[in-house]
Design a protein around this motif. Structure first.
Motif, short mmCIF file in Angstrom:
data_model
loop_
_atom_site.label_atom_id
_atom_site.label_comp_id
_atom_site.label_asym_id
_atom_site.label_seq_id
_atom_site.Cartn_x
_atom_site.Cartn_y
_atom_site.Cartn_z
N ASP A 25 0.82 -1.21 0.00
CA ASP A 25 0.00 0.00 0.00
C ASP A 25 0.85 1.26 0.00
N PHE A 26 2.08 1.15 0.45
CA PHE A 26 2.93 2.33 0.58
C PHE A 26 3.91 2.47 -0.59
N ILE A 27 3.84 1.56 -1.54
CA ILE A 27 4.74 1.65 -2.68
C ILE A 27 4.20 2.69 -3.66
N ILE A 28 5.04 3.68 -3.96
CA ILE A 28 4.62 4.72 -4.89
C ILE A 28 5.09 4.36 -6.28
N ARG A 29 4.14 4.38 -7.22
CA ARG A 29 4.46 4.02 -8.60
C ARG A 29 3.74 4.98 -9.53
N TYR A 30 4.36 5.23 -10.67
CA TYR A 30 3.74 6.03 -11.72
C TYR A 30 3.42 5.06 -12.86
N SER A 31 2.13 4.87 -13.10
CA SER A 31 1.71 3.93 -14.13
C SER A 31 0.78 4.62 -15.11
N GLY A 32 0.86 4.21 -16.36
CA GLY A 32 -0.05 4.75 -17.35
C GLY A 32 0.52 4.62 -18.74
N ASN A 33 -0.20 5.19 -19.69
CA ASN A 33 0.27 5.13 -21.06
C ASN A 33 1.54 5.95 -21.22
N GLY A 34 2.44 5.43 -21.98
CA GLY A 34 3.70 6.14 -22.19
C GLY A 34 4.55 5.43 -23.21
N SER A 35 5.81 5.74 -23.21
CA SER A 35 6.72 5.09 -24.15
C SER A 35 8.11 5.00 -23.54
N VAL A 36 8.86 4.04 -24.05
CA VAL A 36 10.23 3.84 -23.61
C VAL A 36 11.14 3.92 -24.83
N VAL A 37 12.17 4.77 -24.74
CA VAL A 37 13.15 4.86 -25.83
C VAL A 37 14.39 4.09 -25.40
N LEU A 38 14.66 3.02 -26.11
CA LEU A 38 15.81 2.18 -25.74
C LEU A 38 17.12 2.82 -26.19
N ALA A 39 18.21 2.37 -25.61
CA ALA A 39 19.53 2.89 -25.96
C ALA A 39 19.80 2.69 -27.45
N SER A 40 19.20 1.66 -28.05
CA SER A 40 19.39 1.38 -29.48
C SER A 40 18.66 2.38 -30.36
N GLY A 41 17.76 3.17 -29.76
CA GLY A 41 16.98 4.14 -30.53
C GLY A 41 15.55 3.69 -30.76
N GLU A 42 15.29 2.39 -30.54
CA GLU A 42 13.93 1.86 -30.73
C GLU A 42 12.98 2.45 -29.69
N THR A 43 11.76 2.82 -30.14
CA THR A 43 10.76 3.34 -29.21
C THR A 43 9.62 2.34 -29.05
N LYS A 70 10.94 -5.78 -19.02
CA LYS A 70 11.63 -4.99 -17.99
C LYS A 70 12.97 -4.54 -18.53
N TYR A 71 13.33 -3.30 -18.23
CA TYR A 71 14.61 -2.77 -18.69
C TYR A 71 15.33 -2.09 -17.54
N LYS A 72 16.65 -2.18 -17.59
CA LYS A 72 17.48 -1.45 -16.62
C LYS A 72 17.85 -0.11 -17.25
N SER A 73 18.26 0.82 -16.38
CA SER A 73 18.54 2.18 -16.86
C SER A 73 19.66 2.23 -17.90
N ASP A 74 20.58 1.24 -17.88
CA ASP A 74 21.65 1.29 -18.87
C ASP A 74 21.19 0.77 -20.24
N GLU A 75 19.94 0.27 -20.32
CA GLU A 75 19.40 -0.18 -21.61
C GLU A 75 18.45 0.85 -22.22
N VAL A 76 18.20 1.90 -21.47
CA VAL A 76 17.16 2.86 -21.85
C VAL A 76 17.72 4.28 -21.88
N LYS A 77 17.27 5.06 -22.89
CA LYS A 77 17.65 6.48 -22.93
C LYS A 77 16.68 7.31 -22.12
N ALA A 78 15.39 7.07 -22.36
CA ALA A 78 14.36 7.90 -21.72
C ALA A 78 13.03 7.17 -21.75
N PHE A 79 12.10 7.64 -20.93
CA PHE A 79 10.73 7.14 -21.03
C PHE A 79 9.77 8.22 -20.57
N THR A 80 8.52 8.07 -20.98
CA THR A 80 7.48 9.00 -20.53
C THR A 80 6.36 8.21 -19.87
#
Lengths: 155, 48
Positions: A25-43, A70-80
């Motif tokens: 109940d105390f875990i804070i998470r941001y969930s919803g529609n978005g996108s992930v841009v991988l380090a390879s450039g793929e979105t 699931k991705y680690k931060s070193d596999e991802v450039k950005a996400f929304t």
């Protein structure tokens, strides 16, 4: 009598709620529609889930699929997610105490600003800490607010 | 910090003159520092 019974039932319901709480109940998470841009450039577009207890990981259920990725931060450039934009950045100083750590931090300046300010949120148990980091052109690392190079009058 | 914004004279002036919102004392809280850096970052963004 009716009022007393209602009060007793309400009290019982409240105590049941209290006893049924778990750490989840105390875990804070941001969930919803978005996108992930991988380090390879793929979105990848889909349902994004970002949990503050694990600020170096991101989960997404890609559109049209049921299984999450699931991705680690070193596999991802950005996400929304939730109209917030996060970048995988190396951080030094501030609340990040162990050397250079790459984690996701929310950008709070325009994305194309030369000097960028990031908000890093981290949850440990029920405690959420917020800390801010600054990045300047030509340096991959973002530094905590108390870094001496960012004293306004320092040349 | 001024070395990072050298191509924006108006911002340099604000920082050098310790204008409100562009300077903080050594005892400043994180919130005060954050506000100042946000002001500097946004002013520099608008300057370029």
């Amino acid at each position: 009598m009716k009022t007393t019974l209602t009060a007793m039932l309400l009290g019982f319901a409240i105590s049941m709620t209290t006893f049924s709480q778990t750490n989840d109940d105390f875990i804070i998470r941001y969930s919803g529609n978005g996108s992930v841009v991988l380090a390879s450039g793929e979105t990848i577009h889909g349902k994004v889930d970002f949990v503050l207890q694990t600020p170096s990981r991101i989960t997404i259920i890609p559109e049209g699929q049921e299984k999450s990725a699931k991705y680690k931060s070193d596999e991802v450039k950005a996400f929304t997610v939730d109209n917030k934009q996060y970048f995988a950045i190396k951080m030094k100083g501030g609340d990040v105490s162990i050397g250079n750590t790459t984690s996701f931090a929310q950008i709070i300046t325009p994305v194309d600003a030369k000097i960028k300010v990031f908000l890093f949120e981290n949850q440990q148990a029920v405690l959420v800490t917020k800390s801010y980091y600054i990045s300047i052109p030509g340096d991959e690392t973002a530094y905590g607010l108390t870094d001496t190079r960012f004293t306004p009058l320092k040349k | 910090m001024t070395s990072y914004v050298q191509d924006c004279a108006s911002l340099i002036n604000k920082i050098s003159n310790k204008e409100k919102g562009f300077w903080f004392p050594i005892t400043a809280t994180d919130d005060m520092r954050k506000d100042v850096f946000l002001n500097i970052a946004m002013s520099y963004y608008e300057c370029n």
